[in-house]
Write a protein that holds these residues in place. Structure first.
Motif, PDB file in Angstrom:
ATOM      1  N   ALA A 159      48.574  39.696  43.713  1.00  0.00           N
ATOM      2  CA  ALA A 159      47.864  39.884  42.545  1.00  0.00           C
ATOM      3  C   ALA A 159      47.435  38.679  41.924  1.00  0.00           C
ATOM      4  O   ALA A 159      48.399  37.596  41.686  1.00  0.00           O
ATOM      5  CB  ALA A 159      47.557  41.217  41.926  1.00  0.00           C
ATOM      6  N   LEU A 160      45.750  37.635  42.022  1.00  0.00           N
ATOM      7  CA  LEU A 160      45.116  36.228  41.065  1.00  0.00           C
ATOM      8  C   LEU A 160      44.868  37.714  39.764  1.00  0.00           C
ATOM      9  O   LEU A 160      43.635  38.488  40.596  1.00  0.00           O
ATOM     10  CB  LEU A 160      44.522  35.968  41.896  1.00  0.00           C
ATOM     11  N   GLN A 161      45.118  37.678  38.869  1.00  0.00           N
ATOM     12  CA  GLN A 161      44.946  38.384  37.747  1.00  0.00           C
ATOM     13  C   GLN A 161      43.829  37.416  36.707  1.00  0.00           C
ATOM     14  O   GLN A 161      44.262  36.584  36.491  1.00  0.00           O
ATOM     15  CB  GLN A 161      45.867  39.512  36.694  1.00  0.00           C
ATOM     16  N   MET A 162      42.709  37.563  36.658  1.00  0.00           N
ATOM     17  CA  MET A 162      42.135  36.269  35.888  1.00  0.00           C
ATOM     18  C   MET A 162      41.352  37.407  34.421  1.00  0.00           C
ATOM     19  O   MET A 162      40.452  38.236  34.353  1.00  0.00           O
ATOM     20  CB  MET A 162      40.607  36.207  37.147  1.00  0.00           C
ATOM     21  N   ASN A 163      41.528  36.987  33.872  1.00  0.00           N
ATOM     22  CA  ASN A 163      40.819  36.986  32.831  1.00  0.00           C
ATOM     23  C   ASN A 163      39.736  36.051  32.023  1.00  0.00           C
ATOM     24  O   ASN A 163      40.206  34.566  32.171  1.00  0.00           O
ATOM     25  CB  ASN A 163      41.559  37.036  31.143  1.00  0.00           C
ATOM     26  N   LEU A 198      38.429  40.271  36.221  1.00  0.00           N
ATOM     27  CA  LEU A 198      38.966  41.260  37.675  1.00  0.00           C
ATOM     28  C   LEU A 198      39.926  40.636  38.077  1.00  0.00           C
ATOM     29  O   LEU A 198      41.082  39.741  37.749  1.00  0.00           O
ATOM     30  CB  LEU A 198      38.076  40.541  38.370  1.00  0.00           C
ATOM     31  N   ARG A 199      40.460  41.580  38.817  1.00  0.00           N
ATOM     32  CA  ARG A 199      41.940  41.302  39.614  1.00  0.00           C
ATOM     33  C   ARG A 199      41.741  41.387  41.589  1.00  0.00           C
ATOM     34  O   ARG A 199      41.327  42.609  42.139  1.00  0.00           O
ATOM     35  CB  ARG A 199      42.462  42.673  38.643  1.00  0.00           C
ATOM     36  N   LEU A 200      42.033  40.496  41.862  1.00  0.00           N
ATOM     37  CA  LEU A 200      42.125  40.249  43.132  1.00  0.00           C
ATOM     38  C   LEU A 200      43.359  40.596  43.386  1.00  0.00           C
ATOM     39  O   LEU A 200      44.414  40.365  43.164  1.00  0.00           O
ATOM     40  CB  LEU A 200      41.519  39.354  43.845  1.00  0.00           C
ATOM     41  N   SER A 201      43.223  41.018  44.865  1.00  0.00           N
ATOM     42  CA  SER A 201      44.320  41.786  45.165  1.00  0.00           C
ATOM     43  C   SER A 201      44.361  41.099  46.706  1.00  0.00           C
ATOM     44  O   SER A 201      43.925  41.316  47.995  1.00  0.00           O
ATOM     45  CB  SER A 201      44.716  43.164  45.262  1.00  0.00           C
ATOM     46  N   CYS A 202      45.979  40.856  47.095  1.00  0.00           N
ATOM     47  CA  CYS A 202      46.291  40.100  48.342  1.00  0.00           C
ATOM     48  C   CYS A 202      47.104  41.324  49.448  1.00  0.00           C
ATOM     49  O   CYS A 202      47.956  40.963  49.400  1.00  0.00           O
ATOM     50  CB  CYS A 202      45.941  38.840  48.599  1.00  0.00           C
ATOM     51  N   ALA A 203      46.481  41.527  49.993  1.00  0.00           N
ATOM     52  CA  ALA A 203      47.575  42.846  50.887  1.00  0.00           C
ATOM     53  C   ALA A 203      48.385  41.913  52.263  1.00  0.00           C
ATOM     54  O   ALA A 203      47.080  41.978  52.593  1.00  0.00           O
ATOM     55  CB  ALA A 203      46.666  44.453  51.306  1.00  0.00           C
TER      56      ALA A 203
END
Length: 126
Positions: free
Chosen positions: A80-84, A18-23
């Motif tokens: 962004a927080l890329q979670m693999n 998942l890729r979380l985004s903080c605008a």
């Protein structure tokens, strides 16, 4: 002042991504320590990763090293927080937060971050 809005949460299976985004909006010309925090069900809030938006230096807790990446985009207004390789223990409500830059250079806690987003849920099924 800065306003934060998280997005990108959802439900995935073990090993998914998942890729979380903080605008961010408001005082986007200033540098902050941007942090991602999470609160698993029944547990206390914990820090996950930070990025200094001025120096681009990053920090990760041991449990996510090698799996998660924190970054800012070219416009310097989203984080962004890329979670693999997600695991069930990654299941939590994830929050984006902003605070003074010194938080990215030493000891830090959620208690010292000034601005917070509304949170986005991440659920990982085994």
């Amino acid at each position: 002042q800065v306003q934060l809005v998280e997005s990108g949460g959802g439900s995935v299976q073990l090993g998914g991504s998942l890729r979380l985004s903080c605008a961010t909006s408001g005082d986007t010309d200033s540098s902050y320590c941007m942090g991602w925090f999470r609160q698993p069900p029944g547990k206390e809030r914990e820090g996950v990763a930070t990025i200094d938006t001025g120096s681009d230096s990053t920090y990760f807790i041991d449990s996510v090293k090698g799996r998660f990446t924190i970054s800012q985009d070219n416009a310097k207004n989203t984080v962004a927080l890329q979670m693999n390789s997600l695991k069930p223990e990654d299941t939590a409500m994830y929050y984006c937060a902003a605070g003074p830059r010194y938080l990215c250079a030493g000891r830090w806690s959620w208690q010292f971050f000034t601005y917070w987003g509304q949170g986005t849920q991440v659920t990982v099924s085994s």
